[in-house]
Design an enzyme around this catalytic site. Structure first.
Site, PDB file in Angstrom:
ATOM      1  N   TYR A  53       0.842  -1.202   0.000  1.00  0.00           N
ATOM      2  CA  TYR A  53       0.000   0.000   0.000  1.00  0.00           C
ATOM      3  C   TYR A  53       0.879   1.255   0.000  1.00  0.00           C
ATOM      4  O   TYR A  53       0.699   2.156  -0.811  1.00  0.00           O
ATOM      5  CB  TYR A  53      -0.928  -0.010   1.219  1.00  0.00           C
ATOM      6  N   LYS A  57       1.395   4.110  -3.038  1.00  0.00           N
ATOM      7  CA  LYS A  57       1.016   5.518  -2.874  1.00  0.00           C
ATOM      8  C   LYS A  57       2.190   6.448  -3.180  1.00  0.00           C
ATOM      9  O   LYS A  57       2.028   7.477  -3.814  1.00  0.00           O
ATOM     10  CB  LYS A  57       0.485   5.778  -1.456  1.00  0.00           C
ATOM     11  N   LYS A  85     -14.440   7.689   6.156  1.00  0.00           N
ATOM     12  CA  LYS A  85     -15.357   6.635   6.607  1.00  0.00           C
ATOM     13  C   LYS A  85     -16.115   6.098   5.390  1.00  0.00           C
ATOM     14  O   LYS A  85     -16.997   6.764   4.862  1.00  0.00           O
ATOM     15  CB  LYS A  85     -16.352   7.195   7.618  1.00  0.00           C
ATOM     16  N   ASP A  87     -17.433   2.220   3.189  1.00  0.00           N
ATOM     17  CA  ASP A  87     -17.727   0.793   3.332  1.00  0.00           C
ATOM     18  C   ASP A  87     -16.460  -0.057   3.238  1.00  0.00           C
ATOM     19  O   ASP A  87     -16.358  -1.086   3.903  1.00  0.00           O
ATOM     20  CB  ASP A  87     -18.715   0.332   2.250  1.00  0.00           C
ATOM     21  N   ASN A  89     -13.562   0.386   4.419  1.00  0.00           N
ATOM     22  CA  ASN A  89     -12.843   0.264   5.690  1.00  0.00           C
ATOM     23  C   ASN A  89     -13.805   0.090   6.873  1.00  0.00           C
ATOM     24  O   ASN A  89     -13.450   0.359   8.015  1.00  0.00           O
ATOM     25  CB  ASN A  89     -11.890   1.447   5.909  1.00  0.00           C
TER      26      ASN A  89
END
Length: 129
Positions: A53, A57, A85, A87, A89
């Site tokens: 990840y 990035k 916020k 879905d 995570n």
């Protein structure tokens, strides 16, 4: 970038855009993949935690600058919207979806396509390092 990529050589290779090309970035990412498969990330200067990840990035940030140099008449930037916020995570993020969308929307609506080749933390220009 220092807090994300511990290896100084790798940081320098990603930071110096004047010498960076798509081919060199690809070679660097191929070395990441090799080190990942061989479990040699930390020894070779790659991040230990969330390595794929994090490397992806940082690579996107580098690629943004490469493209901005290659296509100076286009407006090419990247943005970190924050830990929103969503879905994906399980809504554990710390900013709302609306707050996270502000940066990408702002960049999409830049008048005259400037500035270019920058990294934004939400709606604020930031450094790549």
């Amino acid at each position: 970038m220092k807090e994300h990529i511990p290896g100084e050589i790798i940081r320098k290779q990603m930071a110096i855009v004047d010498e960076q090309t798509e081919e060199r970035l690809d070679q660097l990412l191929q070395s990441f993949l090799k080190d990942f498969k061989e479990r040699n990330l930390q020894e070779n200067g790659w991040p230990k935690n969330l390595s794929a990840y994090t490397a992806s990035k940082v690579a996107v940030s580098t690629y943004t600058r490469i493209l901005a140099e290659k296509y100076p008449t286009s407006c090419i930037n990247c943005v970190r919207p924050g830990f929103a916020k969503t879905d994906i995570n399980f809504n554990t993020g710390i900013v709302s979806v609306e707050e996270g969308a502000k940066g990408p929307v702002m960049l999409a609506l830049l008048p005259g396509g400037i500035p270019t080749g920058l990294f934004y933390e939400q709606t604020n220009p930031s450094t790549f390092e």
